[in-house]
Design an enzyme around this catalytic site. Structure first.
Site, short mmCIF file in Angstrom:
data_model
loop_
_atom_site.label_atom_id
_atom_site.label_comp_id
_atom_site.label_asym_id
_atom_site.label_seq_id
_atom_site.Cartn_x
_atom_site.Cartn_y
_atom_site.Cartn_z
N ALA A 184 -0.17 0.98 14.65
CA ALA A 184 0.48 2.05 13.88
C ALA A 184 0.99 1.50 12.55
O ALA A 184 2.07 1.85 12.09
CB ALA A 184 1.63 2.64 14.70
N ASP A 243 -9.98 3.24 1.47
CA ASP A 243 -10.07 2.88 2.90
C ASP A 243 -10.48 4.10 3.73
O ASP A 243 -11.09 3.96 4.79
CB ASP A 243 -8.72 2.38 3.43
N LYS A 248 0.81 -1.23 0.00
CA LYS A 248 0.00 0.00 0.00
C LYS A 248 0.84 1.28 0.00
O LYS A 248 0.43 2.28 -0.60
CB LYS A 248 -0.96 0.01 1.20
N ALA A 304 -3.09 0.29 7.91
CA ALA A 304 -4.50 0.67 8.03
C ALA A 304 -4.65 1.92 8.90
O ALA A 304 -5.52 2.76 8.66
CB ALA A 304 -5.31 -0.48 8.60
P1 NAP Z 1 0.00 -3.80 9.71
O1 NAP Z 1 0.49 -2.78 8.75
O2 NAP Z 1 0.75 -5.09 9.84
O3 NAP Z 1 -0.05 -3.08 11.18
C1 NAP Z 1 -0.53 -3.79 12.29
C2 NAP Z 1 -0.31 -2.99 13.57
O4 NAP Z 1 -0.71 -3.84 14.65
C3 NAP Z 1 1.15 -2.61 13.85
O5 NAP Z 1 1.19 -1.45 14.64
C4 NAP Z 1 1.64 -3.83 14.63
O6 NAP Z 1 2.75 -3.58 15.45
C5 NAP Z 1 0.42 -4.08 15.50
N1 NAP Z 1 0.42 -5.45 16.02
C6 NAP Z 1 0.58 -6.59 15.31
N2 NAP Z 1 0.52 -7.66 16.13
C7 NAP Z 1 0.35 -7.15 17.39
C8 NAP Z 1 0.23 -7.75 18.67
N3 NAP Z 1 0.30 -9.10 18.84
N4 NAP Z 1 0.07 -6.94 19.74
C9 NAP Z 1 0.00 -5.59 19.59
N5 NAP Z 1 0.11 -4.97 18.40
C10 NAP Z 1 0.27 -5.74 17.31
O7 NAP Z 1 -1.48 -4.20 9.40
P2 NAP Z 1 -2.64 -3.24 8.79
O8 NAP Z 1 -2.64 -3.30 7.33
O9 NAP Z 1 -2.53 -1.93 9.46
O10 NAP Z 1 -3.97 -4.02 9.27
C11 NAP Z 1 -4.34 -4.06 10.64
C12 NAP Z 1 -5.67 -4.80 10.77
O11 NAP Z 1 -6.69 -4.06 10.11
C13 NAP Z 1 -5.67 -6.19 10.12
O12 NAP Z 1 -6.40 -7.06 10.93
C14 NAP Z 1 -6.41 -5.98 8.80
O13 NAP Z 1 -7.09 -7.14 8.37
C15 NAP Z 1 -7.42 -4.90 9.22
N6 NAP Z 1 -7.85 -4.10 8.08
C16 NAP Z 1 -9.19 -4.06 7.83
C17 NAP Z 1 -9.67 -3.31 6.80
C18 NAP Z 1 -11.15 -3.27 6.54
O14 NAP Z 1 -11.56 -2.86 5.45
N7 NAP Z 1 -11.98 -3.64 7.52
C19 NAP Z 1 -8.80 -2.57 5.98
C20 NAP Z 1 -7.44 -2.61 6.26
C21 NAP Z 1 -6.98 -3.39 7.32
P3 NAP Z 1 4.26 -3.82 14.91
O15 NAP Z 1 4.51 -2.72 13.90
O16 NAP Z 1 5.09 -3.75 16.12
O17 NAP Z 1 4.28 -5.19 14.25
#
Ligand code: NAP
Length: 281
Positions: A135, A112, A76, A138
Site C-alpha cells: 500500500a 507509471d 512522488k 507504486a
Molecule cells: P513504498 O512506497 O515503500 O511501499 C512499499 C509497500 O510494501 C508498503 O506497503 C510497505 O509496507 C510494504 N512492505 C515493505 N517491506 C515489506 C515487508 N518486508 N513485508 C511486507 N510488506 C512490506 O514502495 P513503492 O514505491 O510502492 O515500490 C514498491 C516496489 O515496486 C519496489 O520494489 C519498487 O522498486 C517497485 N516499483 C517498480 C516500478 C516499475 O516500473 N517496475 C515502479 C514503481 C515501483 P509499510 O508501509 O508497512 O512499510
C-alpha cells in the site's frame, strides 16, 4: 542540432531524476541512450534530493533551463504541492513521476499508470478481479490504473492494515487482512512491495510460498532481479507472469515521449535494460 566545438559536446536540453537513494536507478542509462539513438542534443543527470531540499530543487527547476524531470521515491506524492498543472492520471493516482513544461506551466504526469497497464492488457483483455500486495507509492498508480480501466473488484492488502484500509478507501476499493491474503482468488495478483528485490529481501515472497495463487496472471513490480521468487511461484503454478521490467521500460517510454514527442523502440530498450541488470553486481 548538436552544438559541437572541436569535438566538445554541448547539449541543448537538460533532464534528470530526483529521489533518494538514486544509486540503483537505470533511468539515466535509458534516457541518455534514447537521446543518442534519436540524435537529440540532450543529457540526463542523476540528482539526489533529500525531502527537505525539495522546495529549493523546485526553485532551481523554475530558474534553470531544465526541460524535464523524473521523480521517484520519496517525492512522488509530496512534489504535487509545488506544481502548476497535473494530468488526470497524476491527479487520480495522487502521485507524479514525470515533470515537464507546457505553455510556461510546470506539469506533473504519472506514466507509471500506463506503464503498469500496457503489459497487463497484452495478457488479459478485461480483468475483473485484482489484488494488490502493498500500500505504498507504486500501489497508487496501480490502483488508479485498474479502477480507471474498469476493473470491477480491486482488493488492497498490506502488512499494515491501517494503511491498506486507508488507501483502499481513498480509491473506493476493498481491503483484506494481510494474514488472509492466501485465501483470495481472482484474475490478477500484483506485488507492489519490495519483497524479492535485489539488495533488500531477494529471497522473500509476498505470497505464502505453500499456496499456489488462484489467478490467471501474476504481476511483479520488482524489476531487479528479472525473475523473483513471486514470479517463480506463478510459473511453477502454470500461470502467466509479467516481470516488473515491462512496467519499468513502458513508463520510461511514456516519459521520453512527453519530453521529446518521440518513441523509443521497446524491444531495443528491453535488451538494453536486461543486459544492464545482468551486469549489475
Ligand atoms: P513504498 O512506497 O515503500 O511501499 C512499499 C509497500 O510494501 C508498503 O506497503 C510497505 O509496507 C510494504 N512492505 C515493505 N517491506 C515489506 C515487508 N518486508 N513485508 C511486507 N510488506 C512490506 O514502495 P513503492 O514505491 O510502492 O515500490 C514498491 C516496489 O515496486 C519496489 O520494489 C519498487 O522498486 C517497485 N516499483 C517498480 C516500478 C516499475 O516500473 N517496475 C515502479 C514503481 C515501483 P509499510 O508501509 O508497512 O512499510
Amino acid at each position: 542540432m548538436t552544438l559541437s566545438t572541436q569535438g566538445v559536446f554541448l547539449p541543448e536540453k537538460i533532464y534528470g531524476i530526483i529521489g533518494q537513494p538514486l544509486g540503483h536507478s537505470l533511468s539515466p542509462l535509458i534516457h541518455n541512450w534514447g537521446f543518442q539513438q534519436l540524435g537529440l542534443s540532450s543529457v540526463y543527470f542523476r540528482w539526489p534530493v533529500h525531502p527537505r531540499q525539495l522546495p529549493e530543487f523546485i526553485a532551481a527547476l523554475r530558474t534553470l533551463p531544465i526541460s524535464g524531470v523524473s521523480v521517484t521515491i520519496p517525492h512522488k506524492c509530496s512534489i504535487m504541492a509545488y506544481l502548476d498543472e497535473y494530468s488526470e492520471n497524476a491527479l487520480r493516482a495522487g502521485a507524479v513521476n514525470t515533470l515537464y513544461w507546457r505553455g510556461g506551466a510546470l506539469w506533473g504526469d504519472n506514466t507509471d499508470v500506463q506503464g503498469f497497464l500496457k503489459p497487463l492488457q497484452k495478457k488479459l483483455a478485461s480483468p475483473q478481479k485484482a489484488m494488490i500486495l502493498g500500500a505504498g507509492g507504486a500501489a497508487r498508480a496501480v490502483l488508479w490504473g485498474l479502477i480507471g480501466s474498469g476493473v470491477n473488484s480491486v482488493v488492497v492488502t498490506a502488512r499494515n492494515s491501517n494503511k491498506a484500509a486507508a488507501l483502499a478507501k481513498e480509491f473506493g476499493a476493498d481491503w483484506m487482512d494481510w494474514d488472509q491474503r492466501g485465501q483470495w482468488s481472482g484474475d490478477v495478483l500484483i506485488n507492489a512491495t519490495p519483497l524479492g528485490m535485489a539488495g533488500c529481501d531477494e529471497q522473500a515472497n509476498p505470497w505464502p510460498s505453500n499456496v499456489p495463487p488462484r489467478v490467471s496472471v501474476v504481476y511483479d513490480l520488482v524489476y531487479n532481479p528479472l525473475e523473483t521468487p513471486f514470479l517463480r511461484l506463478g510459473k511453477a503454478a502454470g500461470l502467466q507472469t509479467i516481470a516488473g521490467l515491462e512496467m519499468f521500460i513502458s513508463q520510461a517510454v511514456g516519459q521520453f515521449s512527453l519530453w521529446t514527442g518521440m518513441e523509443l523502440d521497446l524491444q531495443e530498450l528491453r535488451s538494453l535494460v536486461c543486459s544492464a541488470l545482468r551486469n549489475t553486481p
